[in-house]
Motif scaffolding. Sequence first.
Motif, PDB file in Angstrom:
ATOM      1  N   LEU A 349       0.858  -1.181   0.000  1.00  0.00           N
ATOM      2  CA  LEU A 349       0.000   0.000   0.000  1.00  0.00           C
ATOM      3  C   LEU A 349       0.895   1.231   0.000  1.00  0.00           C
ATOM      4  O   LEU A 349       1.737   1.386   0.882  1.00  0.00           O
ATOM      5  CB  LEU A 349      -0.895   0.016   1.243  1.00  0.00           C
ATOM      6  CG  LEU A 349      -1.920  -1.122   1.364  1.00  0.00           C
ATOM      7  CD1 LEU A 349      -2.597  -1.073   2.730  1.00  0.00           C
ATOM      8  CD2 LEU A 349      -2.961  -1.044   0.250  1.00  0.00           C
ATOM      9  N   ASP A 350       0.711   2.110  -0.973  1.00  0.00           N
ATOM     10  CA  ASP A 350       1.541   3.300  -0.995  1.00  0.00           C
ATOM     11  C   ASP A 350       0.961   4.371  -0.068  1.00  0.00           C
ATOM     12  O   ASP A 350      -0.153   4.252   0.430  1.00  0.00           O
ATOM     13  CB  ASP A 350       1.742   3.823  -2.418  1.00  0.00           C
ATOM     14  CG  ASP A 350       0.459   4.289  -3.091  1.00  0.00           C
ATOM     15  OD1 ASP A 350      -0.413   4.855  -2.416  1.00  0.00           O
ATOM     16  OD2 ASP A 350       0.333   4.103  -4.315  1.00  0.00           O
ATOM     17  N   ALA A 351       1.742   5.408   0.158  1.00  0.00           N
ATOM     18  CA  ALA A 351       1.344   6.448   1.113  1.00  0.00           C
ATOM     19  C   ALA A 351       0.086   7.168   0.669  1.00  0.00           C
ATOM     20  O   ALA A 351      -0.766   7.524   1.493  1.00  0.00           O
ATOM     21  CB  ALA A 351       2.489   7.447   1.308  1.00  0.00           C
ATOM     22  N   PHE A 352      -0.068   7.407  -0.631  1.00  0.00           N
ATOM     23  CA  PHE A 352      -1.258   8.099  -1.106  1.00  0.00           C
ATOM     24  C   PHE A 352      -2.516   7.303  -0.790  1.00  0.00           C
ATOM     25  O   PHE A 352      -3.523   7.851  -0.349  1.00  0.00           O
ATOM     26  CB  PHE A 352      -1.168   8.351  -2.620  1.00  0.00           C
ATOM     27  CG  PHE A 352      -0.141   9.375  -3.015  1.00  0.00           C
ATOM     28  CD1 PHE A 352       0.080  10.510  -2.241  1.00  0.00           C
ATOM     29  CD2 PHE A 352       0.599   9.211  -4.169  1.00  0.00           C
ATOM     30  CE1 PHE A 352       1.023  11.461  -2.611  1.00  0.00           C
ATOM     31  CE2 PHE A 352       1.539  10.157  -4.558  1.00  0.00           C
ATOM     32  CZ  PHE A 352       1.754  11.282  -3.772  1.00  0.00           C
ATOM     33  N   ARG A 353      -2.475   5.995  -1.044  1.00  0.00           N
ATOM     34  CA  ARG A 353      -3.637   5.153  -0.754  1.00  0.00           C
ATOM     35  C   ARG A 353      -3.984   5.195   0.734  1.00  0.00           C
ATOM     36  O   ARG A 353      -5.149   5.334   1.108  1.00  0.00           O
ATOM     37  CB  ARG A 353      -3.326   3.717  -1.206  1.00  0.00           C
ATOM     38  CG  ARG A 353      -4.308   2.641  -0.751  1.00  0.00           C
ATOM     39  CD  ARG A 353      -5.725   2.883  -1.177  1.00  0.00           C
ATOM     40  NE  ARG A 353      -5.835   3.225  -2.575  1.00  0.00           N
ATOM     41  CZ  ARG A 353      -6.933   3.734  -3.138  1.00  0.00           C
ATOM     42  NH1 ARG A 353      -7.991   3.956  -2.396  1.00  0.00           N
ATOM     43  NH2 ARG A 353      -6.964   4.036  -4.437  1.00  0.00           N
ATOM     44  N   LEU A 354      -3.004   5.097   1.602  1.00  0.00           N
ATOM     45  CA  LEU A 354      -3.248   5.094   3.043  1.00  0.00           C
ATOM     46  C   LEU A 354      -3.829   6.426   3.516  1.00  0.00           C
ATOM     47  O   LEU A 354      -4.793   6.453   4.290  1.00  0.00           O
ATOM     48  CB  LEU A 354      -1.952   4.766   3.782  1.00  0.00           C
ATOM     49  CG  LEU A 354      -1.439   3.342   3.565  1.00  0.00           C
ATOM     50  CD1 LEU A 354       0.016   3.221   4.000  1.00  0.00           C
ATOM     51  CD2 LEU A 354      -2.297   2.333   4.326  1.00  0.00           C
ATOM     52  N   TRP A 355      -3.257   7.529   3.056  1.00  0.00           N
ATOM     53  CA  TRP A 355      -3.781   8.845   3.439  1.00  0.00           C
ATOM     54  C   TRP A 355      -5.187   9.059   2.887  1.00  0.00           C
ATOM     55  O   TRP A 355      -6.033   9.678   3.545  1.00  0.00           O
ATOM     56  CB  TRP A 355      -2.843   9.963   2.962  1.00  0.00           C
ATOM     57  CG  TRP A 355      -1.656  10.159   3.842  1.00  0.00           C
ATOM     58  CD1 TRP A 355      -0.516   9.423   3.854  1.00  0.00           C
ATOM     59  CD2 TRP A 355      -1.486  11.161   4.859  1.00  0.00           C
ATOM     60  NE1 TRP A 355       0.360   9.905   4.805  1.00  0.00           N
ATOM     61  CE2 TRP A 355      -0.206  10.972   5.428  1.00  0.00           C
ATOM     62  CE3 TRP A 355      -2.283  12.207   5.318  1.00  0.00           C
ATOM     63  CZ2 TRP A 355       0.285  11.768   6.441  1.00  0.00           C
ATOM     64  CZ3 TRP A 355      -1.798  13.022   6.334  1.00  0.00           C
ATOM     65  CH2 TRP A 355      -0.518  12.800   6.891  1.00  0.00           C
ATOM     66  N   TYR A 356      -5.444   8.565   1.696  1.00  0.00           N
ATOM     67  CA  TYR A 356      -6.776   8.697   1.104  1.00  0.00           C
ATOM     68  C   TYR A 356      -7.814   7.984   1.965  1.00  0.00           C
ATOM     69  O   TYR A 356      -8.883   8.534   2.240  1.00  0.00           O
ATOM     70  CB  TYR A 356      -6.759   8.137  -0.319  1.00  0.00           C
ATOM     71  CG  TYR A 356      -8.059   8.291  -1.069  1.00  0.00           C
ATOM     72  CD1 TYR A 356      -8.450   9.533  -1.576  1.00  0.00           C
ATOM     73  CD2 TYR A 356      -8.890   7.201  -1.307  1.00  0.00           C
ATOM     74  CE1 TYR A 356      -9.644   9.679  -2.283  1.00  0.00           C
ATOM     75  CE2 TYR A 356     -10.074   7.330  -2.010  1.00  0.00           C
ATOM     76  CZ  TYR A 356     -10.453   8.571  -2.490  1.00  0.00           C
ATOM     77  OH  TYR A 356     -11.631   8.702  -3.189  1.00  0.00           O
ATOM     78  N   TRP A 357      -7.514   6.757   2.405  1.00  0.00           N
ATOM     79  CA  TRP A 357      -8.439   6.009   3.250  1.00  0.00           C
ATOM     80  C   TRP A 357      -8.667   6.680   4.599  1.00  0.00           C
ATOM     81  O   TRP A 357      -9.692   6.454   5.240  1.00  0.00           O
ATOM     82  CB  TRP A 357      -7.910   4.599   3.471  1.00  0.00           C
ATOM     83  CG  TRP A 357      -8.177   3.666   2.342  1.00  0.00           C
ATOM     84  CD1 TRP A 357      -9.146   3.762   1.381  1.00  0.00           C
ATOM     85  CD2 TRP A 357      -7.474   2.459   2.051  1.00  0.00           C
ATOM     86  NE1 TRP A 357      -9.086   2.708   0.508  1.00  0.00           N
ATOM     87  CE2 TRP A 357      -8.067   1.891   0.905  1.00  0.00           C
ATOM     88  CE3 TRP A 357      -6.398   1.815   2.646  1.00  0.00           C
ATOM     89  CZ2 TRP A 357      -7.615   0.692   0.349  1.00  0.00           C
ATOM     90  CZ3 TRP A 357      -5.942   0.618   2.092  1.00  0.00           C
ATOM     91  CH2 TRP A 357      -6.556   0.065   0.952  1.00  0.00           C
ATOM     92  N   ALA A 358      -7.718   7.487   5.031  1.00  0.00           N
ATOM     93  CA  ALA A 358      -7.850   8.160   6.326  1.00  0.00           C
ATOM     94  C   ALA A 358      -8.478   9.544   6.214  1.00  0.00           C
ATOM     95  O   ALA A 358      -8.751  10.172   7.234  1.00  0.00           O
ATOM     96  CB  ALA A 358      -6.476   8.289   6.993  1.00  0.00           C
TER      97      ALA A 358
END
Length: 445
Positions: A349-358
């Motif tokens: 999981l890249d950082a963009f995906r993780l921040w998007y989910w949060a």
Amino acid sequence: MIVGRRLLRGTLFDFVTDPSGGAGAVRLVQDGLLVIEAGRVVAHGEYVVLAPRWLDATATLDDHRGSLIAPGFIDAHLHLPQIDVIASPAPGLLSWLERYTFPAEAGYADPARCAESATFFLDELARQGTTSACVYGTVHPQSVQALFEAALARDLRLVAGKCLMDVNCPENLRDTAAGGVQDSADLAARWHGRGRLGYAITPRFAATSSRAQLAAAGELARAQPQLYVQSHVAENLDEVRWVAELFPEARSYLDVYERYGLLNRHSIYAHCIHFDAADRACMAARGAVAAVCPTSNLFLGSGLFDFAAAAAAGMAVTLATDVGGGQSFSMFSAMRSAHEVARLRGQALDAFRLWYWATRGAALALGWPQVGTLEPGAEADVIVLNLRATPLLARRTARAGSLEELLFALLVLGDDRVIAQTYIAGQPMKPAAAPTPTAANTATS
């Protein structure tokens, strides 16, 4: 001339679209200005362009140059009464509930306890940069009453509900099939839609509600489809086996909720670990949201969520701390643990995906298009991230070669010290210091 304008200057970061769509999903303004009036963003762009129009004697300018200004975090699943059992040792979920959680929840029969805990709880959310949350009270209506009162005073976007439990739980935490749902309906009538509050019909989990209570909860959900539904599902293998014994007619744990009309586009189900393909397809078809709780799942040894399978099925995914099974209110911790869970499954999981989910992804999954973004018209729930909050973080972020590297360093190394300020509806809310404990440590061994 408009009075009460607040301007935030700094590096503006948010998502325009889902980052899985490729280029253009991320918006970054290096020296930006965010203009807030009446709790909403009214302008977003370059400081040099916007300042001449908006910066005047009536405006308050908060200068955060050198920091990142972003939408606040959204926590899709956590428990008010578990603030006092966080970091408690146990061999697994069910023993943890019996030894720590249920005894702590019994104390919420006291309205004064509810009020004090609600204040502490919301202060902690603000300290960690969480600006919207989906929260469980206890079986006591006063626990949710206190939480809503405190959230309304802060103009916080918050969904909450009293737990429904009429079987397989301590006697002093039981309601009744009809009475518990009636309490829920009464609370919803008073609080749902007031300010930025929402009510969630909240069976704790299938094992602690009788068929009669689940049926009554489903009837309420059908009668008032604007209400949310939240519960737990497929968290732990022992729990999955127990639910299968209690409901042998159901195809799966998730199917119990489906049978009783508790699976819809306003449903938020925590964990969703031990699913099969049919479960994932059902979640996607119903528009239900998975609140993934990786810190809690690792701590209690519950299992590893399958992010790739969820994505392939089209499931809506958000991240959550699950306090107190999770060890922190910090969404940095949730993002970091999600990355670790994915790696243990051979996924990435890249950082963009993780921040998007949060942030933005969670907002859209929960049906809140007006939050999780810095777009003009959005509710001004905003956090300021100090890139030099610790010596190690300062050293690492100074060497970041891209925005993704910077965000990844923040989620790996970050904690509450990174949150320089939390704005709720445009008002600064982060407490100046951590609250002082109200009771001495009574441990003797």
